[in-house]
Design a protein around this motif. Structure first.
Motif, PDB file in Angstrom:
ATOM      1  N   ALA A   1      36.210  44.491  35.931  1.00  0.00           N
ATOM      2  CA  ALA A   1      36.105  44.285  34.368  1.00  0.00           C
ATOM      3  C   ALA A   1      34.629  44.047  34.250  1.00  0.00           C
ATOM      4  O   ALA A   1      33.910  44.105  35.275  1.00  0.00           O
ATOM      5  CB  ALA A   1      37.222  43.196  34.385  1.00  0.00           C
ATOM      6  N   LEU A   2      33.863  43.891  32.882  1.00  0.00           N
ATOM      7  CA  LEU A   2      33.219  43.254  32.584  1.00  0.00           C
ATOM      8  C   LEU A   2      32.293  41.984  33.233  1.00  0.00           C
ATOM      9  O   LEU A   2      33.475  41.235  33.449  1.00  0.00           O
ATOM     10  CB  LEU A   2      32.709  43.349  31.186  1.00  0.00           C
ATOM     11  CG  LEU A   2      32.585  44.737  30.904  1.00  0.00           C
ATOM     12  CD1 LEU A   2      33.064  43.765  28.653  1.00  0.00           C
ATOM     13  CD2 LEU A   2      31.310  45.314  30.492  1.00  0.00           C
ATOM     14  N   GLU A   3      30.872  41.672  34.411  1.00  0.00           N
ATOM     15  CA  GLU A   3      30.900  40.847  34.840  1.00  0.00           C
ATOM     16  C   GLU A   3      30.978  39.409  34.533  1.00  0.00           C
ATOM     17  O   GLU A   3      31.281  38.388  34.781  1.00  0.00           O
ATOM     18  CB  GLU A   3      29.345  41.099  35.113  1.00  0.00           C
ATOM     19  CG  GLU A   3      28.512  40.676  34.283  1.00  0.00           C
ATOM     20  CD  GLU A   3      27.016  42.152  34.837  1.00  0.00           C
ATOM     21  OE1 GLU A   3      26.654  41.256  34.539  1.00  0.00           O
ATOM     22  OE2 GLU A   3      26.565  42.951  36.281  1.00  0.00           O
ATOM     23  N   TYR A   4      30.578  38.877  32.733  1.00  0.00           N
ATOM     24  CA  TYR A   4      31.594  37.785  32.006  1.00  0.00           C
ATOM     25  C   TYR A   4      32.655  37.809  31.339  1.00  0.00           C
ATOM     26  O   TYR A   4      32.984  36.457  30.937  1.00  0.00           O
ATOM     27  CB  TYR A   4      30.471  37.847  30.703  1.00  0.00           C
ATOM     28  CG  TYR A   4      30.838  39.302  29.619  1.00  0.00           C
ATOM     29  CD1 TYR A   4      32.132  39.189  29.110  1.00  0.00           C
ATOM     30  CD2 TYR A   4      30.003  40.406  29.308  1.00  0.00           C
ATOM     31  CE1 TYR A   4      31.862  40.031  28.478  1.00  0.00           C
ATOM     32  CE2 TYR A   4      30.072  41.158  29.022  1.00  0.00           C
ATOM     33  CZ  TYR A   4      31.155  41.644  27.522  1.00  0.00           C
ATOM     34  OH  TYR A   4      31.655  41.777  27.185  1.00  0.00           O
ATOM     35  N   ILE A   5      33.769  38.222  32.638  1.00  0.00           N
ATOM     36  CA  ILE A   5      35.130  38.703  31.815  1.00  0.00           C
ATOM     37  C   ILE A   5      35.933  37.738  33.323  1.00  0.00           C
ATOM     38  O   ILE A   5      35.566  37.617  34.523  1.00  0.00           O
ATOM     39  CB  ILE A   5      35.925  39.298  31.942  1.00  0.00           C
ATOM     40  CG1 ILE A   5      35.012  40.325  30.439  1.00  0.00           C
ATOM     41  CG2 ILE A   5      37.080  39.200  31.808  1.00  0.00           C
ATOM     42  CD1 ILE A   5      35.694  40.203  29.112  1.00  0.00           C
ATOM     43  N   TYR A   6      36.035  36.418  33.605  1.00  0.00           N
ATOM     44  CA  TYR A   6      36.444  35.482  34.168  1.00  0.00           C
ATOM     45  C   TYR A   6      37.876  34.949  33.320  1.00  0.00           C
ATOM     46  O   TYR A   6      38.130  34.328  32.576  1.00  0.00           O
ATOM     47  CB  TYR A   6      35.548  34.869  34.647  1.00  0.00           C
ATOM     48  CG  TYR A   6      35.486  33.261  33.715  1.00  0.00           C
ATOM     49  CD1 TYR A   6      36.012  32.241  33.193  1.00  0.00           C
ATOM     50  CD2 TYR A   6      34.094  33.782  32.827  1.00  0.00           C
ATOM     51  CE1 TYR A   6      35.450  31.463  32.740  1.00  0.00           C
ATOM     52  CE2 TYR A   6      33.274  32.415  31.685  1.00  0.00           C
ATOM     53  CZ  TYR A   6      33.997  31.911  31.778  1.00  0.00           C
ATOM     54  OH  TYR A   6      33.850  30.643  30.289  1.00  0.00           O
ATOM     55  N   ASP A   7      38.936  34.707  35.036  1.00  0.00           N
ATOM     56  CA  ASP A   7      40.203  33.480  34.792  1.00  0.00           C
ATOM     57  C   ASP A   7      39.659  32.096  35.290  1.00  0.00           C
ATOM     58  O   ASP A   7      39.216  31.769  36.679  1.00  0.00           O
ATOM     59  CB  ASP A   7      41.207  34.218  34.323  1.00  0.00           C
ATOM     60  CG  ASP A   7      42.161  33.252  34.117  1.00  0.00           C
ATOM     61  OD1 ASP A   7      43.051  32.617  33.398  1.00  0.00           O
ATOM     62  OD2 ASP A   7      43.253  33.366  34.663  1.00  0.00           O
ATOM     63  N   VAL A   8      40.246  31.010  35.286  1.00  0.00           N
ATOM     64  CA  VAL A   8      40.395  29.730  35.524  1.00  0.00           C
ATOM     65  C   VAL A   8      41.863  29.919  36.388  1.00  0.00           C
ATOM     66  O   VAL A   8      42.781  29.542  35.733  1.00  0.00           O
ATOM     67  CB  VAL A   8      40.053  29.161  35.110  1.00  0.00           C
ATOM     68  CG1 VAL A   8      39.961  27.491  35.869  1.00  0.00           C
ATOM     69  CG2 VAL A   8      38.116  28.549  35.069  1.00  0.00           C
ATOM     70  N   VAL A   9      42.099  28.859  37.962  1.00  0.00           N
ATOM     71  CA  VAL A   9      43.490  29.575  37.805  1.00  0.00           C
ATOM     72  C   VAL A   9      43.699  28.072  38.655  1.00  0.00           C
ATOM     73  O   VAL A   9      45.013  28.125  39.306  1.00  0.00           O
ATOM     74  CB  VAL A   9      43.984  30.677  38.925  1.00  0.00           C
ATOM     75  CG1 VAL A   9      43.529  31.958  38.804  1.00  0.00           C
ATOM     76  CG2 VAL A   9      42.955  30.515  40.559  1.00  0.00           C
TER      77      VAL A   9
ATOM     78  N   ILE B   1      37.675  29.391  39.432  1.00  0.00           N
ATOM     79  CA  ILE B   1      37.284  30.639  38.938  1.00  0.00           C
ATOM     80  C   ILE B   1      37.398  32.736  40.013  1.00  0.00           C
ATOM     81  O   ILE B   1      37.163  32.383  40.893  1.00  0.00           O
ATOM     82  CB  ILE B   1      34.808  30.679  38.015  1.00  0.00           C
ATOM     83  CG1 ILE B   1      35.749  30.060  37.093  1.00  0.00           C
ATOM     84  CG2 ILE B   1      35.055  32.613  37.515  1.00  0.00           C
ATOM     85  CD1 ILE B   1      33.755  29.936  36.919  1.00  0.00           C
ATOM     86  N   VAL B   2      38.070  33.239  38.736  1.00  0.00           N
ATOM     87  CA  VAL B   2      38.630  34.025  38.998  1.00  0.00           C
ATOM     88  C   VAL B   2      37.614  35.502  38.490  1.00  0.00           C
ATOM     89  O   VAL B   2      38.069  35.374  37.095  1.00  0.00           O
ATOM     90  CB  VAL B   2      39.659  34.789  39.803  1.00  0.00           C
ATOM     91  CG1 VAL B   2      40.089  33.626  41.125  1.00  0.00           C
ATOM     92  CG2 VAL B   2      40.547  34.169  38.695  1.00  0.00           C
ATOM     93  N   LYS B   3      37.320  36.577  39.256  1.00  0.00           N
ATOM     94  CA  LYS B   3      37.059  37.652  38.368  1.00  0.00           C
ATOM     95  C   LYS B   3      37.575  38.779  38.544  1.00  0.00           C
ATOM     96  O   LYS B   3      38.068  39.428  39.963  1.00  0.00           O
ATOM     97  CB  LYS B   3      35.790  37.949  38.294  1.00  0.00           C
ATOM     98  CG  LYS B   3      34.443  36.505  37.440  1.00  0.00           C
ATOM     99  CD  LYS B   3      33.272  36.833  37.538  1.00  0.00           C
ATOM    100  CE  LYS B   3      32.579  36.025  36.966  1.00  0.00           C
ATOM    101  NZ  LYS B   3      31.219  36.342  37.353  1.00  0.00           N
ATOM    102  N   ASP B   4      37.764  39.363  37.840  1.00  0.00           N
ATOM    103  CA  ASP B   4      38.221  41.374  38.306  1.00  0.00           C
ATOM    104  C   ASP B   4      37.336  42.269  38.479  1.00  0.00           C
ATOM    105  O   ASP B   4      35.918  41.792  37.955  1.00  0.00           O
ATOM    106  CB  ASP B   4      39.443  41.805  37.008  1.00  0.00           C
ATOM    107  CG  ASP B   4      39.489  43.296  37.381  1.00  0.00           C
ATOM    108  OD1 ASP B   4      39.441  43.579  38.424  1.00  0.00           O
ATOM    109  OD2 ASP B   4      41.082  43.447  37.045  1.00  0.00           O
ATOM    110  N   GLU B   5      36.894  42.641  39.619  1.00  0.00           N
ATOM    111  CA  GLU B   5      36.445  43.993  40.497  1.00  0.00           C
ATOM    112  C   GLU B   5      36.015  44.580  38.920  1.00  0.00           C
ATOM    113  O   GLU B   5      34.643  45.304  39.037  1.00  0.00           O
ATOM    114  CB  GLU B   5      36.241  44.092  41.704  1.00  0.00           C
ATOM    115  CG  GLU B   5      36.060  43.069  42.306  1.00  0.00           C
ATOM    116  CD  GLU B   5      36.901  44.133  43.828  1.00  0.00           C
ATOM    117  OE1 GLU B   5      36.430  44.692  43.527  1.00  0.00           O
ATOM    118  OE2 GLU B   5      36.761  42.716  44.722  1.00  0.00           O
TER     119      GLU B   5
END
Length: 374
Positions: free
Chosen positions: A219-227, A213-217
């Motif tokens: 962005a909202l804390e519940y927004i994530y992507d899987v790479v 899981i990666v998150k954009d610092e």
């Protein structure tokens, strides 16, 4: 009858205090603290705490991007977790026989194998430090350069152990994996640690340890992507709290283990049917005290148990286990040194909280049983 178990978990005031701090919500950064303290303790650049020692080993294979058909070389005298993590990738473990004194991988046989089997499919060698006794690591690292393979050290028994004065974890392996609840010596808490000096390996391991899981610092804390395909290898704050104390006390524990080993060796040296381990290696942490019984080892262990003394076996060679024997058509005599050792070795109780009286009691019972052998 006072029983002396094969192993006993150590629980200190510091461990209780750390766990209480976490439970009370006063200090919930135990994992981060454990990783920082561990890096400092072993002298590694990066440390990643995991849920178990096996998780650390599995994550190491992920970090090395192990793929189907790849090969990983290991000792035939290792815990099943070692080839198991290789098989999970549909990769192939390759077993090498052992030395008869240390029960560690035979480096001459390892070198012969690497020389005769040069291939891009040959990815890594997993080196197990049995009982914390290290192999000749300079030679291992030199082989790794020549034959272009990665070195992963299984340091399940080697927390605090040293090689030429340097702690295992800082001597030059690509990855070293520790286990805070070693095989057959279960702790009250589970945990493992993956250490490396390679920033790319650590970056990949950290990513895959949390489902990739990666998150954009921003962005909202519940927004994530899987790479990528990862898993959850995380250790709990409570386990980390307890283990922090374990790491802090390890050098002291090793000093006591060495004292106990000396007591065993001076009393058991020359006892008929019992061979004691070599005391020449001053760096041996004696995570295990392994003797050899020349006749009927299993009945010796049964008689010890009847006297209230626990014992261990490190290990049943992998080629004798149904899965590997069948999968790779292995024969009993394929690894003669491991087979011979397996028929004789026995690990006696040894842990820092053993009293001198308990050590003397084990000695007395071993001598008593040895006398009945003919």
């Amino acid at each position: 009858m006072h029983t002396i178990p094969f192993s006993k978990y150590e629980s200190s005031r510091e461990a209780h205090s750390n766990v209480s701090d976490a439970l009370d919500g006063e200090d919930t950064n135990q994992v981060e603290k454990l990783e920082d303290e561990f890096k400092e303790y072993v002298g590694a650049s990066y440390a990643l705490a995991t849920s178990h020692g096996t998780s650390a080993l599995h994550l190491a294979m992920l970090a090395l991007d192990l793929k189907r058909g790849d090969k990983v070389v290991c000792s035939v005298n290792a815990h099943p977790s070692v080839p198991e993590v290789v098989r999970h990738f549909d990769a192939e473990p390759v077993f090498i026989d052992i030395e008869d004194k240390t029960y560690n991988i035979n480096l001459d046989k390892l070198e012969n194998y690497l020389e005769d089997n040069k291939s891009k499919k040959l990815k890594a060698v997993i080196i197990t430090h049995l009982g914390g006794v290290t192999v000749d690591l300079e030679r291992v690292y030199s082989m790794a350069k020549i034959y272009d393979v990665k070195i992963v050290e299984d340091a399940s028994d080697a927390l605090g152990a040293t090689y030429k004065g340097e702690k295992i974890g800082s001597t030059g392996a690509d990855i070293v994996c520790f286990n805070f609840s070693p095989h057959l010596k279960k702790n009250i808490c589970n945990g493992g640690m993956l250490v490396t000096d390679d920033d790319e390996i650590m970056e990949r391991a950290r990513l895959l340890a949390n489902h990739a899981i990666v998150k954009d610092e921003d962005a909202l804390e519940y927004i994530y992507d899987v790479v990528d395909i990862g898993n959850d290898y995380s250790i709990s704050e409570l386990n980390a709290a307890y283990i922090r104390a374990q790491v802090n006390e390890q050098d002291e524990n090793i000093a006591r283990q060495r004292e106990i080993a000396k007591m065993y060796s001076s009393a058991l040296d020359g006892v008929a049917h019992v061979t004691i381990p070599s005391m020449e290696n001053e760096e041996n942490p004696f995570s295990l005290y392994i003797i050899k019984i020349d006749k009927n080892r299993d009945s010796f262990a049964v008689e010890l148990r009847e006297e209230g003394i626990g014992s261990g076996l490190h290990y049943i060679p992998l080629h004798l286990l149904s899965y590997y024997k069948t999968k790779y058509s292995l024969r009993v005599n394929d690894f003669p040194v491991a087979l011979r050792s397996y028929q004789q070795v026995l690990s006696l109780p040894l842990y820092a909280s053993m009293s001198d009286e308990e050590v003397k009691s084990v000695i007395e019972k071993v001598k008593k049983i040895a006398k009945t052998r003919v």
